[in-house]
Design a protein around this motif. Structure first.
Motif, mmCIF file in Angstrom:
data_model
loop_
_atom_site.group_PDB
_atom_site.id
_atom_site.type_symbol
_atom_site.label_atom_id
_atom_site.label_comp_id
_atom_site.label_asym_id
_atom_site.label_seq_id
_atom_site.Cartn_x
_atom_site.Cartn_y
_atom_site.Cartn_z
ATOM 1 N N GLN A 98 0.790 -1.184 0.023
ATOM 2 C CA GLN A 98 -0.022 -0.042 -0.040
ATOM 3 C C GLN A 98 0.953 1.424 -0.090
ATOM 4 O OE1 GLN A 98 -2.676 -0.206 3.184
ATOM 5 N NE2 GLN A 98 -4.092 -1.766 2.547
ATOM 6 N N VAL A 99 2.004 1.268 0.401
ATOM 7 C CA VAL A 99 2.950 2.222 0.293
ATOM 8 C C VAL A 99 3.217 2.920 -1.093
ATOM 9 C CG1 VAL A 99 5.365 3.158 0.792
ATOM 10 C CG2 VAL A 99 4.094 1.466 2.374
ATOM 11 N N ASN A 100 3.280 4.130 -1.140
ATOM 12 C CA ASN A 100 3.231 5.130 -2.447
ATOM 13 C C ASN A 100 1.979 4.811 -3.364
ATOM 14 O OD1 ASN A 100 5.948 5.991 -1.986
ATOM 15 N ND2 ASN A 100 6.807 3.796 -2.346
ATOM 16 N N VAL A 101 0.787 4.249 -2.792
ATOM 17 C CA VAL A 101 -0.235 4.347 -3.429
ATOM 18 C C VAL A 101 -1.301 5.224 -3.123
ATOM 19 C CG1 VAL A 101 -2.177 2.645 -4.074
ATOM 20 C CG2 VAL A 101 0.256 1.754 -3.849
ATOM 21 N N PRO A 102 -1.837 6.076 -3.729
ATOM 22 C CA PRO A 102 -3.039 6.728 -3.412
ATOM 23 C C PRO A 102 -4.055 6.078 -2.303
ATOM 24 C CG PRO A 102 -2.680 7.342 -5.402
ATOM 25 C CD PRO A 102 -1.846 5.898 -5.353
ATOM 26 N N PRO A 103 -4.518 6.672 -1.271
ATOM 27 C CA PRO A 103 -5.657 6.026 -0.352
ATOM 28 C C PRO A 103 -6.732 5.301 -1.295
ATOM 29 C CG PRO A 103 -4.810 8.176 0.497
ATOM 30 C CD PRO A 103 -4.404 8.082 -0.817
ATOM 31 N N GLU A 104 -7.322 5.873 -2.216
ATOM 32 C CA GLU A 104 -8.308 5.525 -2.854
ATOM 33 C C GLU A 104 -7.990 4.203 -3.728
ATOM 34 O OE1 GLU A 104 -6.719 8.706 -5.476
ATOM 35 O OE2 GLU A 104 -7.117 8.399 -3.301
ATOM 36 N N ARG A 105 -6.883 4.050 -3.932
ATOM 37 C CA ARG A 105 -6.133 3.027 -4.713
ATOM 38 C C ARG A 105 -5.827 1.621 -4.287
ATOM 39 N NH1 ARG A 105 -6.362 3.458 -10.663
ATOM 40 N NH2 ARG A 105 -6.697 5.580 -11.146
ATOM 41 N N ARG A 106 -5.536 1.920 -2.825
ATOM 42 C CA ARG A 106 -5.134 0.786 -1.999
ATOM 43 C C ARG A 106 -6.160 -0.394 -1.843
ATOM 44 N NH1 ARG A 106 -3.083 5.075 2.659
ATOM 45 N NH2 ARG A 106 -1.387 6.023 1.669
ATOM 46 N N THR A 107 -5.382 -1.618 -1.615
ATOM 47 C CA THR A 107 -6.285 -2.737 -1.446
ATOM 48 C C THR A 107 -6.069 -3.637 -0.213
ATOM 49 O OG1 THR A 107 -4.639 -4.100 -2.844
ATOM 50 C CG2 THR A 107 -6.577 -3.188 -4.139
ATOM 51 N N ASP A 108 -6.970 -4.088 0.541
ATOM 52 C CA ASP A 108 -6.658 -4.747 1.506
ATOM 53 C C ASP A 108 -5.673 -6.083 1.370
ATOM 54 O OD1 ASP A 108 -8.197 -3.027 3.109
ATOM 55 O OD2 ASP A 108 -9.881 -4.163 3.032
ATOM 56 N N GLU A 109 -5.979 -6.538 0.354
ATOM 57 C CA GLU A 109 -5.265 -7.874 -0.202
ATOM 58 C C GLU A 109 -4.003 -7.487 -0.946
ATOM 59 O OE1 GLU A 109 -6.080 -12.256 -2.114
ATOM 60 O OE2 GLU A 109 -7.897 -11.024 -1.912
ATOM 61 N N CYS A 110 -2.976 -8.228 -0.946
ATOM 62 C CA CYS A 110 -1.876 -7.837 -1.469
ATOM 63 C C CYS A 110 -2.016 -8.397 -3.022
ATOM 64 C CB CYS A 110 -0.547 -8.707 -0.815
ATOM 65 S SG CYS A 110 0.902 -8.523 -1.862
ATOM 66 N N PRO A 111 -1.690 -7.749 -3.946
ATOM 67 C CA PRO A 111 -1.806 -7.882 -5.439
ATOM 68 C C PRO A 111 -1.037 -9.261 -5.851
ATOM 69 C CG PRO A 111 -1.478 -5.632 -5.318
ATOM 70 C CD PRO A 111 -1.294 -6.304 -4.059
ATOM 71 N N GLU A 112 -1.434 -10.175 -6.397
ATOM 72 C CA GLU A 112 -0.870 -11.175 -6.833
ATOM 73 C C GLU A 112 0.618 -11.032 -7.081
ATOM 74 O OE1 GLU A 112 -1.623 -15.546 -9.219
ATOM 75 O OE2 GLU A 112 -2.949 -14.088 -9.071
ATOM 76 N N GLY A 113 0.700 -10.056 -8.076
ATOM 77 C CA GLY A 113 2.223 -9.841 -8.457
ATOM 78 C C GLY A 113 3.231 -9.340 -7.462
ATOM 79 N N LEU A 114 2.658 -8.869 -6.341
ATOM 80 C CA LEU A 114 3.539 -8.492 -5.340
ATOM 81 C C LEU A 114 3.927 -9.407 -4.143
ATOM 82 C CD1 LEU A 114 2.425 -4.725 -5.278
ATOM 83 C CD2 LEU A 114 4.262 -5.601 -6.289
ATOM 84 N N ARG A 115 3.300 -10.632 -4.412
ATOM 85 C CA ARG A 115 3.537 -11.638 -3.314
ATOM 86 C C ARG A 115 4.892 -12.414 -3.542
ATOM 87 N NH1 ARG A 115 -2.619 -14.397 -4.112
ATOM 88 N NH2 ARG A 115 -3.761 -12.408 -3.563
ATOM 89 N N ASN A 116 5.381 -13.151 -2.531
ATOM 90 C CA ASN A 116 6.331 -13.775 -2.506
ATOM 91 C C ASN A 116 7.613 -12.817 -2.713
ATOM 92 O OD1 ASN A 116 4.969 -16.122 -1.591
ATOM 93 N ND2 ASN A 116 4.292 -16.357 -3.781
ATOM 94 N N LEU A 117 7.715 -12.167 -2.598
ATOM 95 C CA LEU A 117 9.057 -11.407 -3.019
ATOM 96 C C LEU A 117 10.291 -11.466 -1.877
ATOM 97 C CD1 LEU A 117 7.391 -7.784 -4.117
ATOM 98 C CD2 LEU A 117 7.727 -9.682 -5.360
ATOM 99 N N SER A 118 11.371 -11.152 -2.369
ATOM 100 C CA SER A 118 12.647 -11.142 -1.515
ATOM 101 C C SER A 118 12.367 -10.073 -0.487
ATOM 102 C CB SER A 118 13.856 -10.906 -2.454
ATOM 103 O OG SER A 118 14.009 -9.547 -2.832
ATOM 104 N N ALA A 119 13.325 -10.232 0.704
ATOM 105 C CA ALA A 119 13.335 -9.307 1.714
ATOM 106 C C ALA A 119 13.866 -8.261 1.096
ATOM 107 C CB ALA A 119 14.110 -10.038 2.875
#
Length: 227
Positions: free
Chosen positions: A14-35
């Motif tokens: 949700q960081v660097n995303v306008p409040p109205e564009r934020r989603t409660d669930e993590c988008p699939e493309g942003l899952r399982n990322l490196s630390a």
């Protein structure tokens, strides 16, 4: 209204995303990322400091290519782009070969390394690092192998000499020599493994020269829209 210091910490997607564009669930493309990626995505753009030309030159000179990173919001877009690209094209390699290079497999060079212009193509790096905006980041794609030392994984002296000669002829002869650097990513850092390529960075080059050598290329980061 509470102070900023008392505001709850946002999840990294949700960081660097306008409040109205934020989603409660993590988008699939942003899952399982490196630390490392999660740490970058958790950073507000306002806190990011672009790497200067001197800093970029030091990273290349000391072979600390792993310290390159993207602006947090650009890394977010990049990860979403890669997810969409793989869904549509099957792999990054397929997209690069078919859509960016217009080449088909098997890749068969016409001559020795750098002998034929049809055996290589200069394009923008589609998703450049978070560096001084005056730095132009290009990629030279080749149909021929850039030979590596099996023991070290680094370029052989012959391959390094061939690249140096090409960079001198193609870039340094048309710009100020001290405004050009090149590097080849370690195998572990490559996003495209099957097509040989190396990177060239130019500090504040003439835009007309860049248009000429890239044949008017436009990087994918200028075309892709996502939150």
């Amino acid at each position: 209204m509470g102070s900023l210091s008392n505001s709850p910490t946002l999840p990294y997607w949700q960081v660097n995303v306008p409040p109205e564009r934020r989603t409660d669930e993590c988008p699939e493309g942003l899952r399982n990322l490196s630390a490392k990626d999660v740490g970058i995505l958790s950073t507000p753009d306002a806190e990011y400091r672009p790497q200067t030309w001197d800093a970029v030159r030091r990273l290349v000179a000391t072979n600390r290519l792993d310290l390159f990173q993207r602006v947090p919001s650009e890394l977010r877009r990049y990860r979403l782009f890669i997810h969409q690209l793989i869904s549509e094209h099957g792999s990054v390699m397929n997209f690069v070969l078919r859509r960016r290079l217009g080449w088909t497999e098997p890749l068969a060079p016409e001559g020795r390394p750098f002998e034929s212009g049809r055996d290589l193509k200069i394009l923008y790096n589609d998703w450049p690092y978070g560096i001084d905006q005056r730095i132009v980041h290009l990629v030279v794609w080749t149909k021929f192998e850039l030979k590596e030392d099996a023991a070290t994984g680094d370029l052989t002296d012959v391959a390094r000499g061939e690249i140096e000669a090409y960079v001198d002829k193609t870039f340094r002869s048309r710009t100020k020599p001290d405004t050009v650097i090149w590097f080849k990513n370690w195998r572990s850092l490559k996003s495209v493994h099957a097509v040989e390529h190396f990177h060239v960075m130019l500090f504040d080059p003439d835009p007309g020269f860049v248009r000429e050598i890239t044949n008017g290329d436009v990087p994918q980061c200028d075309k892709f829209e996502a939150w």
